[in-house]
Scaffold this motif. Structure first.
Motif, mmCIF file in Angstrom:
data_model
loop_
_atom_site.group_PDB
_atom_site.id
_atom_site.type_symbol
_atom_site.label_atom_id
_atom_site.label_comp_id
_atom_site.label_asym_id
_atom_site.label_seq_id
_atom_site.Cartn_x
_atom_site.Cartn_y
_atom_site.Cartn_z
ATOM 1 N N MET A 1 -2.223 -26.495 15.596
ATOM 2 C CA MET A 1 -1.293 -27.169 16.485
ATOM 3 C C MET A 1 -2.061 -28.219 17.297
ATOM 4 S SD MET A 1 1.383 -25.615 19.282
ATOM 5 C CE MET A 1 1.356 -24.116 18.385
ATOM 6 N N THR A 2 -1.489 -29.397 17.399
ATOM 7 C CA THR A 2 -2.130 -30.497 18.118
ATOM 8 C C THR A 2 -1.989 -30.300 19.615
ATOM 9 O OG1 THR A 2 -1.402 -31.918 16.304
ATOM 10 C CG2 THR A 2 -2.263 -33.005 18.268
ATOM 11 N N GLN A 3 -3.070 -30.555 20.355
ATOM 12 C CA GLN A 3 -3.013 -30.448 21.803
ATOM 13 C C GLN A 3 -2.208 -31.618 22.374
ATOM 14 O OE1 GLN A 3 -6.994 -30.265 23.290
ATOM 15 N NE2 GLN A 3 -7.172 -28.092 22.905
ATOM 16 N N GLU A 4 -1.406 -31.323 23.398
ATOM 17 C CA GLU A 4 -0.598 -32.363 24.044
ATOM 18 C C GLU A 4 -1.455 -33.523 24.533
ATOM 19 O OE1 GLU A 4 2.263 -31.629 27.300
ATOM 20 O OE2 GLU A 4 3.230 -30.284 25.875
ATOM 21 N N HIS A 5 -2.628 -33.205 25.048
ATOM 22 C CA HIS A 5 -3.516 -34.240 25.576
ATOM 23 C C HIS A 5 -3.885 -35.248 24.484
ATOM 24 C CE1 HIS A 5 -6.478 -35.983 28.250
ATOM 25 N NE2 HIS A 5 -7.360 -35.910 27.268
ATOM 26 N N LYS A 6 -4.165 -34.781 23.273
ATOM 27 C CA LYS A 6 -4.494 -35.676 22.160
ATOM 28 C C LYS A 6 -3.293 -36.521 21.779
ATOM 29 C CE LYS A 6 -6.262 -36.118 17.477
ATOM 30 N NZ LYS A 6 -6.055 -37.525 17.582
ATOM 31 N N ILE A 7 -2.124 -35.915 21.721
ATOM 32 C CA ILE A 7 -0.903 -36.660 21.396
ATOM 33 C C ILE A 7 -0.683 -37.755 22.437
ATOM 34 C CG2 ILE A 7 1.597 -36.520 21.073
ATOM 35 C CD1 ILE A 7 1.132 -33.560 20.202
ATOM 36 N N GLN A 8 -0.852 -37.410 23.721
ATOM 37 C CA GLN A 8 -0.700 -38.402 24.788
ATOM 38 C C GLN A 8 -1.655 -39.573 24.599
ATOM 39 O OE1 GLN A 8 -1.103 -36.971 28.784
ATOM 40 N NE2 GLN A 8 0.416 -35.364 28.500
ATOM 41 N N ASN A 9 -2.915 -39.278 24.348
ATOM 42 C CA ASN A 9 -3.902 -40.346 24.170
ATOM 43 C C ASN A 9 -3.580 -41.221 22.973
ATOM 44 O OD1 ASN A 9 -5.350 -39.652 26.442
ATOM 45 N ND2 ASN A 9 -6.802 -38.383 25.318
ATOM 46 N N ASP A 10 -3.190 -40.616 21.864
ATOM 47 C CA ASP A 10 -2.818 -41.382 20.671
ATOM 48 C C ASP A 10 -1.607 -42.262 20.950
ATOM 49 O OD1 ASP A 10 -4.909 -40.119 19.364
ATOM 50 O OD2 ASP A 10 -3.615 -38.757 18.222
ATOM 51 N N ILE A 11 -0.635 -41.740 21.690
ATOM 52 C CA ILE A 11 0.551 -42.514 22.054
ATOM 53 C C ILE A 11 0.162 -43.682 22.955
ATOM 54 C CG2 ILE A 11 2.664 -42.464 23.453
ATOM 55 C CD1 ILE A 11 3.152 -39.630 22.286
ATOM 56 N N ARG A 12 -0.693 -43.436 23.930
ATOM 57 C CA ARG A 12 -1.108 -44.512 24.846
ATOM 58 C C ARG A 12 -1.733 -45.666 24.091
ATOM 59 N NH1 ARG A 12 -4.764 -41.622 28.876
ATOM 60 N NH2 ARG A 12 -5.045 -43.683 29.733
ATOM 61 N N VAL A 13 -2.586 -45.377 23.126
ATOM 62 C CA VAL A 13 -3.222 -46.429 22.339
ATOM 63 C C VAL A 13 -2.180 -47.182 21.508
ATOM 64 C CG1 VAL A 13 -4.819 -46.873 20.425
ATOM 65 C CG2 VAL A 13 -5.478 -45.304 22.255
ATOM 66 N N ALA A 14 -1.350 -46.448 20.776
ATOM 67 C CA ALA A 14 -0.378 -47.083 19.885
ATOM 68 C C ALA A 14 0.650 -47.921 20.646
ATOM 69 C CB ALA A 14 0.334 -46.010 19.048
ATOM 70 N N VAL A 15 1.165 -47.382 21.743
ATOM 71 C CA VAL A 15 2.191 -48.102 22.511
ATOM 72 C C VAL A 15 1.597 -49.342 23.173
ATOM 73 C CG1 VAL A 15 3.748 -47.923 24.501
ATOM 74 C CG2 VAL A 15 3.703 -46.113 22.790
ATOM 75 N N SER A 16 0.362 -49.248 23.643
ATOM 76 C CA SER A 16 -0.257 -50.429 24.257
ATOM 77 C C SER A 16 -0.517 -51.507 23.209
ATOM 78 C CB SER A 16 -1.547 -50.054 24.988
ATOM 79 O OG SER A 16 -2.527 -49.623 24.084
ATOM 80 N N GLN A 17 -0.770 -51.120 21.976
ATOM 81 C CA GLN A 17 -0.950 -52.086 20.891
ATOM 82 C C GLN A 17 0.384 -52.620 20.386
ATOM 83 O OE1 GLN A 17 -3.254 -49.724 18.109
ATOM 84 N NE2 GLN A 17 -5.189 -50.362 19.035
ATOM 85 N N HIS A 18 1.459 -52.036 20.864
ATOM 86 C CA HIS A 18 2.811 -52.391 20.427
ATOM 87 C C HIS A 18 3.508 -53.292 21.459
ATOM 88 C CE1 HIS A 18 6.039 -51.618 17.576
ATOM 89 N NE2 HIS A 18 6.870 -51.420 18.570
ATOM 90 N N GLY A 19 2.738 -53.981 22.277
ATOM 91 C CA GLY A 19 3.315 -54.923 23.224
ATOM 92 C C GLY A 19 3.882 -54.290 24.481
ATOM 93 N N CYS A 20 3.243 -53.226 24.958
ATOM 94 C CA CYS A 20 3.697 -52.546 26.170
ATOM 95 C C CYS A 20 2.502 -52.241 27.069
ATOM 96 C CB CYS A 20 4.372 -51.220 25.826
ATOM 97 S SG CYS A 20 5.852 -51.358 24.804
#
Length: 105
Positions: free
Chosen positions: A1-20
């Motif tokens: 099971m993926t840790q929430e902290h890792k999911i958060q960090n991955d989301i932060r990188v992807a969303v910031s690269q997505h013009g946000c």
């Protein structure tokens, strides 16, 4: 099971690269070394991540959960309180979920 902290960090990188612009909201209380409590000041249930789209400035709030995570009652109340306002809110279990949330109108 993926840790929430890792999911958060991955989301932060992807969303910031997505013009946000995106921020992590640290919510809760922590007992400091001197014995005093530090309270973040954010309301209970405030989502893990928030920010805005560069394209139109629209604010978004993302609650991050792992594969089996569920919203707590205070998180449900926050979701209900914010619905109907001109912001985007969603629950993400993955980067793909988060990108769908920020692409909403």
């Amino acid at each position: 099971m993926t840790q929430e902290h890792k999911i958060q960090n991955d989301i932060r990188v992807a969303v910031s690269q997505h013009g946000c612009t995106i921020f992590r909201a640290n919510v809760g209380k922590v007992k400091m070394e001197n014995g005093r409590w530090f309270d973040t000041g954010l309301p209970r249930g405030f989502p893990d991540l928030f920010g805005w789209r560069h394209s139109d400035g629209k604010m978004f709030f993302i609650e991050v959960k792992n594969e089996t995570g569920r919203l707590r009652e205070d998180q449900k109340r926050f979701s209900k309180a914010i619905s109907g306002h001109n912001v985007i809110y969603g629950v993400a279990h993955s980067v793909e979920d988060a990108l769908k949330i920020v692409e909403e109108n």
